[in-house]
Design an enzyme around this catalytic site. Structure first.
Site, PDB file in Angstrom:
ATOM      1  CE  LYS A   1      41.652  38.979  37.241  1.00  0.00           C
ATOM      2  NZ  LYS A   1      41.460  38.118  36.104  1.00  0.00           N
TER       3      LYS A   1
ATOM      4  CD  GLU B   1      36.383  47.772  39.593  1.00  0.00           C
ATOM      5  OE1 GLU B   1      35.427  47.116  40.050  1.00  0.00           O
ATOM      6  OE2 GLU B   1      37.018  47.427  38.592  1.00  0.00           O
TER       7      GLU B   1
ATOM      8  NE  ARG C   1      37.179  29.169  33.236  1.00  0.00           N
ATOM      9  CZ  ARG C   1      37.203  30.230  34.040  1.00  0.00           C
ATOM     10  NH1 ARG C   1      38.330  30.921  34.186  1.00  0.00           N
ATOM     11  NH2 ARG C   1      36.123  30.606  34.689  1.00  0.00           N
TER      12      ARG C   1
END
Ligand code: MV4
Length: 511
Positions: free
Chosen positions: A130, A214, A306
């Site tokens: 990430k 965050e 994906r």
């Protein structure tokens, strides 16, 4: 794929004549359907629990790869590559889940001279982290949730950032994703303890203790953009999917387009998604995930490398067969269309039908499908991997089917969904169909005024009893709003048929 002759790389697109599908259930069947239309033979792999499964019967050939647990079958890289080599398949489609985002698998496939129908191992690795994904996005001025875009190493420096960002904050694991390894910190005095816990949890769960922080976005919507890239440097976006109706990070209802986006925001998000894909040289179908706050600010979260479960709603509104495009670009062909060829046609809705009991905390309720009758009609698509009489195995995800409707607008897609949920006959196990009907008939859903808290906010297990009629479900949905809103005046008005704004500030964009 490019054929290599000696040291000279001659870029000759290679048409596949046979592919192996390294998956099971509905997605394996769905991939095989597109392959068959392209004149490509298919090889299924199956575990001992799936001998009689639909994907095995649909394929041209099938190879047993071991005992029922996926750790001994669908997740064993060597067995799958061996099956492809023995059957003479040139390429492998991984579907979703299992090995689909496994960079080591992608590398092993390549090393054996096979083609993975999917992105490169390097793209998977970058987006699997990430932090690497955020760092890449930052270079292109893509909006990120305020916080750190580096792993926290100094607790004092981190506390300072947290204070600047403002509490509550969220601690996330870089190797996490999909909600795994997240921790809310309400106030500064909990920060040190929560950070230490998050690091040790991430270390034991992922073998990587990197965490970042965050600002916590309280009632976000989950909006994701479908992208497609080819080996010629083209990347396009196929608009958004709204996936806010979820339960514990499990999506329940998805739709396209989102009822809150304006054409301007859609174009901006699309451009950001294309940039993210280009930043990791993306090839194939991918999804760029955003959080959206109540003011329609959007923030890049992560990219899924994906084909996703909910891809059919995008196919329904664009007319693009995403699996065919995946196969084409894996062959080295350019995408069959340009960005300006794409436009949104109507509205599509998807509900996931699980063998779970919504009245009993959504516990899996596997069994034998004593009666199984799919709904039909114009604008209806059912993607499933079962037939009447089959057992649902306990070893895998309990999803029975995806039920998808298309309508000329959102109202028609919902009306059609209400009809086909009623007409779907499943006897032998409890399913989430009644729960999906509850969502379809809920005013917060039909008005478009909802966020990721919808299920938590409105749904109580005791609202559903077995064998409820559609009308009883609607009454339950209305009661849910009434109870939730503290029996205030506006919900009483709504009970008498007067639509009033729901709990958050979302407005539907009907342009
Ligand atoms: C967030 C968030 C609030 N603020 N990040 C959950 C899954 C993962 N992809 C990211 N997730 C969230 N990240 C900040 N800064 C809330 C969530 C979140 C969520 C996101 C999308 C869909 C459903 C969700 C349910 C709970 C929390």
């Amino acid at each position: 794929m490019f054929l290599r002759s000696g040291n000279v790389r001659s870029f000759i697109p290679m048409k596949f004549t046979k592919i192996l599908i390294a998956n099971r259930g509905e997605i394996a069947v769905r991939i095989m359907r597109s392959a068959r239309e392209m004149g490509i033979k298919t090889v299924a792999v199956y575990s001992e629990a799936d001998r009689n499964a639909l994907h095995v019967r649909y394929a041209d050939e099938a190879v047993c790869i071991g005992p029922p647990p996926s750790s001994q079958s669908y997740l064993v890289i060597d067995k799958i590559i061996d099956a492809a080599l023995r059957t003479g398949a040139q390429a492998i489609h991984p579907g979703y889940g299992f090995l689909s985002e496994n960079a080591a698998f992608a590398r092993a496939v390549k090393q054996q001279g096979l083609v993975l129908i999917g992105p490169s191992p390097e793209s998977m690795e970058m987006m699997g982290s990430k932090l690497a994904a955020k760092a890449a996005a930052k270079q292109y001025d893509i909006p990120l949730v305020p916080g750190t875009d580096y792993a926290i190493s100094d607790i004092n420096a981190a506390r300072k950032v947290a204070r600047e960002v403002g509490f509550p904050i969220l601690i996330k694991a870089s190797a996490g994703g999909g909600g795994k390894g997240m921790r809310i910190v309400e106030q500064e005095d909990q920060f040190d303890e929560m950070l230490q816990r998050a690091v040790s949890e991430a270390t034991s769960a992922f073998g990587d203790g990197s965490v970042f922080i965050e600002r916590y976005v309280g009632s976000p919507r989950h909006v994701e953009i479908q992208v497609l890239g080819d080996t010629h440097g083209n990347v396009v976006y196929l608009f958004e999917r709204e996936c806010s109706i979820q339960r514990r990070h499990q999506k329940v209802v998805e739709e396209a387009p989102s009822s809150v986006l304006t054409p301007e925001i859609r174009a901006k998000m699309g451009a950001c998604a294309v940039q993210v894909a280009k930043a990791c040289n993306y090839v194939g179908a991918g999804t760029v995930e955003f959080l959206m706050d109540g003011k329609l600010n959007f923030y890049f979260l992560e990219m899924n490398t994906r084909l996703q479960v909910e891809h059919p709603v995008t196919e329904m509104i664009t007319g693009v067969d995403l699996v065919k495009e995946q196969i084409r670009v894996a062959e080295g062909e350019p995408l069959s269309f340009k960005q300006e060829d794409l436009k949104i046609n109507g509205h599509a809705m998807e509900v996931r039908v699980y063998a779970e009991d919504p009245a009993n905390n959504f516990l899996p309720d596997i069994g034998n499908l004593k009666r199984y009758v799919r709904p039909q009609g114009a604008g209806v698509r059912v993607d499933d991997g079962f037939e009447e009489g089959m057992d649902i195995p306990i070893y895998y995800d309990p999803m029975i089917a995806k039920l998808i409707t298309w309508g000329k607008n959102r109202e028609e897609a919902i009306e059609r969904m209400i009809r086909v949920i009623d007409e779907y006959k499943i006897v032998g196990c409890e399913t989430t169909l009644g729960f999906c009907q509850f969502v379809m008939r809920h005013e917060a859903f039909t008005s478009g005024n909802f966020d990721t808290n919808f299920v938590k906010h409105y749904f109580k297990p005791e609202m559903l009893k077995p064998d409820m009629t559609s009308e009883e479900l609607e009454a339950a949905a209305l009661m849910a709003e009434y109870v939730q809103s503290g029996n205030n005046k506006s919900s009483k008005q709504r009970l008498s048929g007067n639509p009033i704004q729901g709990f958050s500030a979302w407005k539907t964009n009907r342009s």
